[in-house]
Motif scaffolding. Structure first.
Motif, PDB file in Angstrom:
ATOM      1  N   CYS A  38       0.856  -1.189   0.000  1.00 53.04           N
ATOM      2  CA  CYS A  38       0.000   0.000   0.000  1.00 53.04           C
ATOM      3  C   CYS A  38       0.892   1.240   0.000  1.00 53.04           C
ATOM      4  N   THR A  39       0.703   2.081  -0.998  1.00 54.39           N
ATOM      5  CA  THR A  39       1.549   3.255  -1.121  1.00 54.39           C
ATOM      6  C   THR A  39       0.768   4.503  -0.701  1.00 54.39           C
ATOM      7  N   HIS A  40       1.392   5.315   0.112  1.00 52.09           N
ATOM      8  CA  HIS A  40       0.761   6.562   0.548  1.00 52.09           C
ATOM      9  C   HIS A  40       1.364   7.733  -0.219  1.00 52.09           C
ATOM     10  N   TYR A  41       0.492   8.587  -0.738  1.00 53.95           N
ATOM     11  CA  TYR A  41       0.924   9.732  -1.543  1.00 53.95           C
ATOM     12  C   TYR A  41       0.581  11.029  -0.822  1.00 53.95           C
ATOM     13  N   LEU A  48      -8.684   5.525  -4.837  1.00 52.34           N
ATOM     14  CA  LEU A  48     -10.100   5.901  -4.912  1.00 52.34           C
ATOM     15  C   LEU A  48     -10.625   5.761  -6.337  1.00 52.34           C
ATOM     16  N   TYR A  49      -9.706   5.790  -7.314  1.00 56.04           N
ATOM     17  CA  TYR A  49     -10.121   5.837  -8.730  1.00 56.04           C
ATOM     18  C   TYR A  49      -9.793   4.580  -9.519  1.00 56.04           C
ATOM     19  N   THR A  50      -9.325   3.510  -8.845  1.00 53.25           N
ATOM     20  CA  THR A  50      -8.954   2.273  -9.546  1.00 53.25           C
ATOM     21  C   THR A  50     -10.106   1.705 -10.375  1.00 53.25           C
ATOM     22  N   VAL A  51     -11.287   1.715  -9.770  1.00 55.35           N
ATOM     23  CA  VAL A  51     -12.435   1.078 -10.435  1.00 55.35           C
ATOM     24  C   VAL A  51     -13.248   2.116 -11.201  1.00 55.35           C
ATOM     25  N   TRP A  52     -13.443   1.846 -12.474  1.00 60.08           N
ATOM     26  CA  TRP A  52     -14.311   2.695 -13.290  1.00 60.08           C
ATOM     27  C   TRP A  52     -15.751   2.208 -13.141  1.00 60.08           C
ATOM     28  N   ALA A 100     -15.833   5.377  -3.590  1.00 57.86           N
ATOM     29  CA  ALA A 100     -14.865   4.358  -3.995  1.00 57.86           C
ATOM     30  C   ALA A 100     -15.301   2.986  -3.511  1.00 57.86           C
ATOM     31  N   ALA A 101     -15.811   2.915  -2.275  1.00 56.48           N
ATOM     32  CA  ALA A 101     -16.251   1.630  -1.729  1.00 56.48           C
ATOM     33  C   ALA A 101     -17.374   1.057  -2.578  1.00 56.48           C
ATOM     34  N   THR A 102     -18.311   1.902  -3.000  1.00 55.50           N
ATOM     35  CA  THR A 102     -19.397   1.441  -3.863  1.00 55.50           C
ATOM     36  C   THR A 102     -18.825   0.857  -5.154  1.00 55.50           C
ATOM     37  N   ALA A 103     -17.858   1.561  -5.739  1.00 54.60           N
ATOM     38  CA  ALA A 103     -17.250   1.112  -6.996  1.00 54.60           C
ATOM     39  C   ALA A 103     -16.560  -0.250  -6.812  1.00 54.60           C
ATOM     40  N   PHE A 104     -15.752  -0.388  -5.762  1.00 56.31           N
ATOM     41  CA  PHE A 104     -15.046  -1.651  -5.518  1.00 56.31           C
ATOM     42  C   PHE A 104     -16.028  -2.787  -5.231  1.00 56.31           C
ATOM     43  N   ARG A 105     -17.066  -2.496  -4.438  1.00 56.79           N
ATOM     44  CA  ARG A 105     -18.032  -3.550  -4.101  1.00 56.79           C
ATOM     45  C   ARG A 105     -18.786  -4.014  -5.334  1.00 56.79           C
ATOM     46  N   LEU A 106     -19.141  -3.070  -6.223  1.00 56.33           N
ATOM     47  CA  LEU A 106     -19.786  -3.457  -7.481  1.00 56.33           C
ATOM     48  C   LEU A 106     -18.840  -4.321  -8.314  1.00 56.33           C
ATOM     49  N   ALA A 107     -17.585  -3.895  -8.422  1.00 53.77           N
ATOM     50  CA  ALA A 107     -16.610  -4.649  -9.217  1.00 53.77           C
ATOM     51  C   ALA A 107     -16.452  -6.067  -8.671  1.00 53.77           C
ATOM     52  N   LEU A 108     -16.424  -6.200  -7.345  1.00 52.76           N
ATOM     53  CA  LEU A 108     -16.307  -7.528  -6.731  1.00 52.76           C
ATOM     54  C   LEU A 108     -17.558  -8.362  -7.015  1.00 52.76           C
ATOM     55  N   LYS A 109     -18.710  -7.701  -7.012  1.00 56.48           N
ATOM     56  CA  LYS A 109     -19.974  -8.395  -7.293  1.00 56.48           C
ATOM     57  C   LYS A 109     -19.956  -8.953  -8.726  1.00 56.48           C
ATOM     58  N   PHE A 110     -19.525  -8.134  -9.691  1.00 58.25           N
ATOM     59  CA  PHE A 110     -19.484  -8.613 -11.084  1.00 58.25           C
ATOM     60  C   PHE A 110     -18.470  -9.738 -11.244  1.00 58.25           C
ATOM     61  N   GLN A 111     -17.372  -9.671 -10.519  1.00 53.58           N
ATOM     62  CA  GLN A 111     -16.391 -10.753 -10.532  1.00 53.58           C
ATOM     63  C   GLN A 111     -17.033 -12.062 -10.069  1.00 53.58           C
ATOM     64  N   HIS A 126      -7.994  -5.976  -1.913  1.00 51.47           N
ATOM     65  CA  HIS A 126      -6.806  -5.421  -1.266  1.00 51.47           C
ATOM     66  C   HIS A 126      -6.814  -3.886  -1.360  1.00 51.47           C
ATOM     67  N   GLN A 127      -7.116  -3.373  -2.533  1.00 44.47           N
ATOM     68  CA  GLN A 127      -7.116  -1.915  -2.689  1.00 44.47           C
ATOM     69  C   GLN A 127      -8.263  -1.255  -1.926  1.00 44.47           C
ATOM     70  N   LEU A 128      -9.401  -1.958  -1.813  1.00 41.70           N
ATOM     71  CA  LEU A 128     -10.487  -1.390  -1.000  1.00 41.70           C
ATOM     72  C   LEU A 128     -10.042  -1.340   0.464  1.00 41.70           C
ATOM     73  N   ALA A 129      -9.307  -2.369   0.898  1.00 38.51           N
ATOM     74  CA  ALA A 129      -8.757  -2.351   2.262  1.00 38.51           C
ATOM     75  C   ALA A 129      -7.842  -1.137   2.441  1.00 38.51           C
ATOM     76  N   TRP A 130      -7.062  -0.822   1.417  1.00 36.35           N
ATOM     77  CA  TRP A 130      -6.162   0.339   1.489  1.00 36.35           C
ATOM     78  C   TRP A 130      -6.939   1.651   1.582  1.00 36.35           C
ATOM     79  N   VAL A 131      -8.068   1.704   0.862  1.00 34.00           N
ATOM     80  CA  VAL A 131      -8.913   2.907   0.932  1.00 34.00           C
ATOM     81  C   VAL A 131      -9.419   3.082   2.366  1.00 34.00           C
TER      82      VAL A 131
END
Ligand SMILES: [Zn+2]
Length: 225
Positions: A38-41, A48-52, A100-111, A126-131
């Motif tokens: 996990c990288t901190h900037y 926050l923007y990984t998932v479209w 972002a959480a909504t986006a990641f959860r949707l992406a996981l659902k489609f997976q 993993h990235q949602l955990a980082w968020v």
């Protein structure tokens, strides 16, 4: 911070409408990196923007999925689900943790619906955990760290590596680092020992070997306290 992002238009592969996505600039300053990568900037969180997310039909996935041809069988399944319902996920240029959480959860659902590769679900979890980590939400962070570890374990068992630049040893290290952060030292140690005892890792993937040895040393030092 809006200066770190810009908006582009893409065509959604599911509903074929024009959708807007937020891309992040590549030159953002790294402040620190955690054991599990996990990288901190500085003042900005690109995860926050990984998932479209398509603002019209609600399809959600990473950029690679949106821009690579989706197999016809998957298109059929997704269109059946999405074009008959009205999932409204409004476009937002500056995402909150909740967006972002909504986006990641949707992406996981489609997976889950498409029975997608565990390595991809691992990355989303993993990235949602980082968020959640960045937001200081330790309960939800732990939930998705656990899910990420399970998906990585499934990927190790079922998929062929390397996946992109990710080798199987890199995944073993990630699982160890996740368990370490979750306080499960025994599990972490057993994964680390697989790397440390493997001569080929020392010879061919020195960077991973060194990181594994360092984390192993850290766990031993903590035990002695
Ligand atoms: Zn769409």
């Amino acid at each position: 911070m809006v200066g770190n992002t810009f908006v582009v238009e893409k065509t959604c592969p599911i509903c074929e409408k024009t959708m807007r996505v937020v891309k992040t600039r590549s030159r953002i300053m790294v402040v620190s990196r955690d054991e599990d990568a996990c990288t901190h900037y500085a003042n900005f969180n690109p995860y926050l923007y990984t998932v479209w997310v398509c603002e019209h039909c609600g399809f959600a996935a990473d950029e690679a999925t949106f821009t690579t041809k989706i197999p016809d069988r998957h298109l059929g399944i997704l269109r059946n689900i999405l074009l008959t319902r009205c999932i409204r996920v409004p476009f937002v240029e500056e995402r909150t943790v909740g967006n972002a959480a909504t986006a990641f959860r949707l992406a996981l659902k489609f997976q889950e619906i498409l029975k997608g590769k565990a390595s991809k679900s691992a990355k989303y979890a993993h990235q949602l955990a980082w968020v959640y980590r960045e937001a200081g939400d330790t309960v939800q962070e732990a939930e998705f760290m656990n899910k990420a570890a399970e998906f990585y374990e499934a990927a190790l068992a079922k998929e062929h590596f390397p996946i992109g630049e990710l080798t199987d040893n890199a995944v073993i290290y990630l699982i160890a680092a996740i368990y370490y952060r979750l306080g499960e030292k025994q599990k972490a140690t057993s994964y680390l020992s697989r790397l440390i005892s493997d001569k080929s890792v020392r010879e061919r993937e020195r960077r991973i070997f060194d990181k594994a040895r360092d984390l192993w040393g850290e766990i031993r030092a903590e035990r002695k306290k």
